[in-house]
Write a protein that holds these residues in place. Structure first.
Motif, PDB file in Angstrom:
ATOM      1  N   LEU A 185       2.843   6.661  -4.019  1.00  0.00           N
ATOM      2  CA  LEU A 185       1.624   6.355  -3.524  1.00  0.00           C
ATOM      3  C   LEU A 185       1.442   6.326  -1.935  1.00  0.00           C
ATOM      4  O   LEU A 185       2.704   5.690  -1.612  1.00  0.00           O
ATOM      5  CB  LEU A 185       0.894   5.135  -4.226  1.00  0.00           C
ATOM      6  N   ASP A 186       0.638   6.787  -1.262  1.00  0.00           N
ATOM      7  CA  ASP A 186       0.680   6.315   0.083  1.00  0.00           C
ATOM      8  C   ASP A 186       1.023   4.804   0.690  1.00  0.00           C
ATOM      9  O   ASP A 186       0.146   4.145  -0.276  1.00  0.00           O
ATOM     10  CB  ASP A 186      -0.673   7.069   0.860  1.00  0.00           C
ATOM     11  N   HIS A 187       1.346   4.335   1.511  1.00  0.00           N
ATOM     12  CA  HIS A 187       1.502   3.085   1.974  1.00  0.00           C
ATOM     13  C   HIS A 187       0.211   2.241   2.351  1.00  0.00           C
ATOM     14  O   HIS A 187       0.103   1.285   1.965  1.00  0.00           O
ATOM     15  CB  HIS A 187       2.399   3.112   3.386  1.00  0.00           C
ATOM     16  N   ASP A 188      -0.834   3.076   2.735  1.00  0.00           N
ATOM     17  CA  ASP A 188      -2.025   2.529   2.708  1.00  0.00           C
ATOM     18  C   ASP A 188      -2.708   2.075   1.788  1.00  0.00           C
ATOM     19  O   ASP A 188      -3.811   1.522   1.996  1.00  0.00           O
ATOM     20  CB  ASP A 188      -2.917   3.335   3.848  1.00  0.00           C
ATOM     21  N   ARG A 189      -2.191   2.212   0.534  1.00  0.00           N
ATOM     22  CA  ARG A 189      -3.011   1.944  -0.857  1.00  0.00           C
ATOM     23  C   ARG A 189      -2.290   0.690  -1.238  1.00  0.00           C
ATOM     24  O   ARG A 189      -2.360   0.399  -2.449  1.00  0.00           O
ATOM     25  CB  ARG A 189      -2.658   3.127  -1.566  1.00  0.00           C
ATOM     26  N   GLN A 190      -1.073   0.310  -0.687  1.00  0.00           N
ATOM     27  CA  GLN A 190      -0.405  -0.787  -1.055  1.00  0.00           C
ATOM     28  C   GLN A 190      -1.035  -2.287  -1.160  1.00  0.00           C
ATOM     29  O   GLN A 190      -1.536  -2.606  -0.270  1.00  0.00           O
ATOM     30  CB  GLN A 190       1.206  -0.903  -0.214  1.00  0.00           C
ATOM     31  N   ILE A 191      -1.133  -2.895  -2.207  1.00  0.00           N
ATOM     32  CA  ILE A 191      -1.782  -3.966  -2.505  1.00  0.00           C
ATOM     33  C   ILE A 191      -0.655  -5.262  -2.437  1.00  0.00           C
ATOM     34  O   ILE A 191       0.099  -5.125  -3.253  1.00  0.00           O
ATOM     35  CB  ILE A 191      -2.524  -4.032  -3.667  1.00  0.00           C
ATOM     36  N   GLY A 192      -1.093  -6.157  -1.565  1.00  0.00           N
ATOM     37  CA  GLY A 192      -0.018  -7.481  -1.860  1.00  0.00           C
ATOM     38  C   GLY A 192       0.166  -8.104  -0.391  1.00  0.00           C
ATOM     39  O   GLY A 192      -0.349  -7.677   0.607  1.00  0.00           O
ATOM     40  N   GLN A 193       1.229  -8.777  -0.282  1.00  0.00           N
ATOM     41  CA  GLN A 193       1.565  -9.525   0.885  1.00  0.00           C
ATOM     42  C   GLN A 193       1.922  -8.768   1.836  1.00  0.00           C
ATOM     43  O   GLN A 193       1.536  -9.054   3.282  1.00  0.00           O
ATOM     44  CB  GLN A 193       2.560 -10.417   0.619  1.00  0.00           C
ATOM     45  N   THR A 194       2.282  -7.568   1.568  1.00  0.00           N
ATOM     46  CA  THR A 194       2.722  -6.724   2.743  1.00  0.00           C
ATOM     47  C   THR A 194       1.973  -5.569   3.166  1.00  0.00           C
ATOM     48  O   THR A 194       2.226  -4.562   3.320  1.00  0.00           O
ATOM     49  CB  THR A 194       4.317  -6.364   2.665  1.00  0.00           C
ATOM     50  N   GLY A 195       0.748  -5.646   2.189  1.00  0.00           N
ATOM     51  CA  GLY A 195      -0.153  -4.603   2.128  1.00  0.00           C
ATOM     52  C   GLY A 195      -1.505  -4.769   2.385  1.00  0.00           C
ATOM     53  O   GLY A 195      -1.744  -5.930   3.063  1.00  0.00           O
ATOM     54  N   VAL A 196      -2.385  -4.482   1.580  1.00  0.00           N
ATOM     55  CA  VAL A 196      -3.935  -4.765   1.815  1.00  0.00           C
ATOM     56  C   VAL A 196      -4.115  -5.902   0.511  1.00  0.00           C
ATOM     57  O   VAL A 196      -3.543  -5.964  -0.499  1.00  0.00           O
ATOM     58  CB  VAL A 196      -4.954  -3.676   1.325  1.00  0.00           C
TER      59      VAL A 196
END
Length: 340
Positions: free
Chosen positions: A262-273
């Motif tokens: 999955l692309d990084h801009d879809r990451q959910i969490g402390q280091t994401g969205v």
């Protein structure tokens, strides 16, 4: 003196959403401390264009620095503004977004003022602190709360003796809301030259390009998220099908992003969205603390997992025990048949 300050980011004359979220939190902190909420914004040709995007969030006093060379953002002028303004105003708390700008500006201001800075906070509270070494008691310190040691613990950080207490927060962690109570809504326009040295403008931005987001993960009412338990990049196609049927968006855990599924801009969490959907469907996600930090305020959490003891099941409203290969195709089929 000793008020709460929020640094406002702007893109042209558009106020960043993370700044409005921090104003909402800052208003609550100021109320608890019995002080005022102040905000500072710096840009070019912003006078008369940003005030109504900022004042409704409970701001008692807004400092608008409007001058050439303040947009696009460069480090030195904005650092000069905050450092010199804070030396005058002596705030006890300063909040800013954990953005590209905030991550550059925050440490510079903190270093110049020899104050503390905690990055990527997931919660901010006010409380007492007893120093076991000195035996001193402190009231009304800012609890700067964030996951630490790879997300294995949640750390509460305090800064007893140095001011301002500074913290950065990612976009979406706090929820913005217009302030319904009374506030002063005073606006001042300081003379920029009194705060910024001529040498600060030595760096000039020759080209400034902003790329629009390719999805609306933060604002989606339904989020379908996949973790390492999805097994492969191909299996994520199922999640995109399910999200399409539900008119939602697809996200994922860090493990799935690190695996290249999955692309990084879809990451959910402390280091994401950080997301706050009405419905969050977690597929094959174990539920490490850094992921939980990015979705725990969802309205309804549905967990699809083959492990009945997965940590995410503890916060889920509904748990479907089974593999994603079994469950997700059935959900897609059911919603296709029953959606209008």
């Amino acid at each position: 003196m000793q008020n709460v300050f929020v640094y406002i980011e702007v893109e042209g004359a558009q106020v960043a959403e993370v700044s409005q979220e921090l104003l909402t939190k800052g208003r609550k902190l100021a109320n608890e401390l019995g002080v005022e909420l102040h905000a500072v914004v710096a840009g070019t040709d912003i006078r008369g264009k940003v005030e109504e995007q900022i004042l409704p969030y409970g701001v008692d006093k807004l400092f608008v620095f409007d001058g050439q060379g303040l947009f696009p953002y460069t480090s030195a002028p904005h650092t000069d503004i905050l450092v010199n303004l804070f030396r005058e105003e002596q705030p006890q708390i300063c909040l800013m977004g954990a953005t590209v700008i905030g991550r550059d500006l925050g440490p510079r201001v903190s270093s110049s003022l020899t104050s503390g800075l905690t990055a990527d906070c997931t919660e901010l509270e006010i409380g007492p602190y007893d120093d076991a070494k000195s035996g001193r008691h402190y009231d009304n310190l800012l609890y700067q709360i964030r996951p630490a040691f790879g997300g294995n613990i949640v750390a509460t950080i305090v800064n007893p003796d140095h001011r301002p207490q500074m913290a950065t927060v990612r976009s979406g962690v706090m929820q913005k809301a217009v302030w319904e109570g009374d506030c002063k809504k005073e606006v001042v326009y300081p003379e920029v030259a009194k705060y910024v040295s001529a040498e600060a403008y030595v760096v000039k931005v020759l080209d400034h390009h902003v790329e629009a987001a390719r999805h609306n993960l933060k604002g989606a009412p339904i989020v379908v998220a996949g973790g390492y338990g999805m097994g492969s990049k191909e299996n994520f196609d199922m999640l995109f099908q399910l999200a399409k049927v539900l008119h939602g968006e697809v996200g994922g855990s860090r493990a799935a992003v690190d695996a290249g599924w999955l692309d990084h801009d879809r990451q959910i969490g402390q280091t994401g969205v950080t997301v706050h959907p009405k419905v969050y469907i977690a597929c094959g996600i174990s539920g490490q603390i850094q992921h939980i930090a990015g979705m725990q305020d969802s309205g309804i959490i549905i967990s699809i997992n083959s492990d009945p003891d997965a940590p995410i099941n503890r916060i889920a409203d509904y748990v479907i025990n089974g593999t994603v290969e079994e469950v997700v195709p059935k959900l897609i089929k059911y919603y296709k048949q029953n959606s209008k």
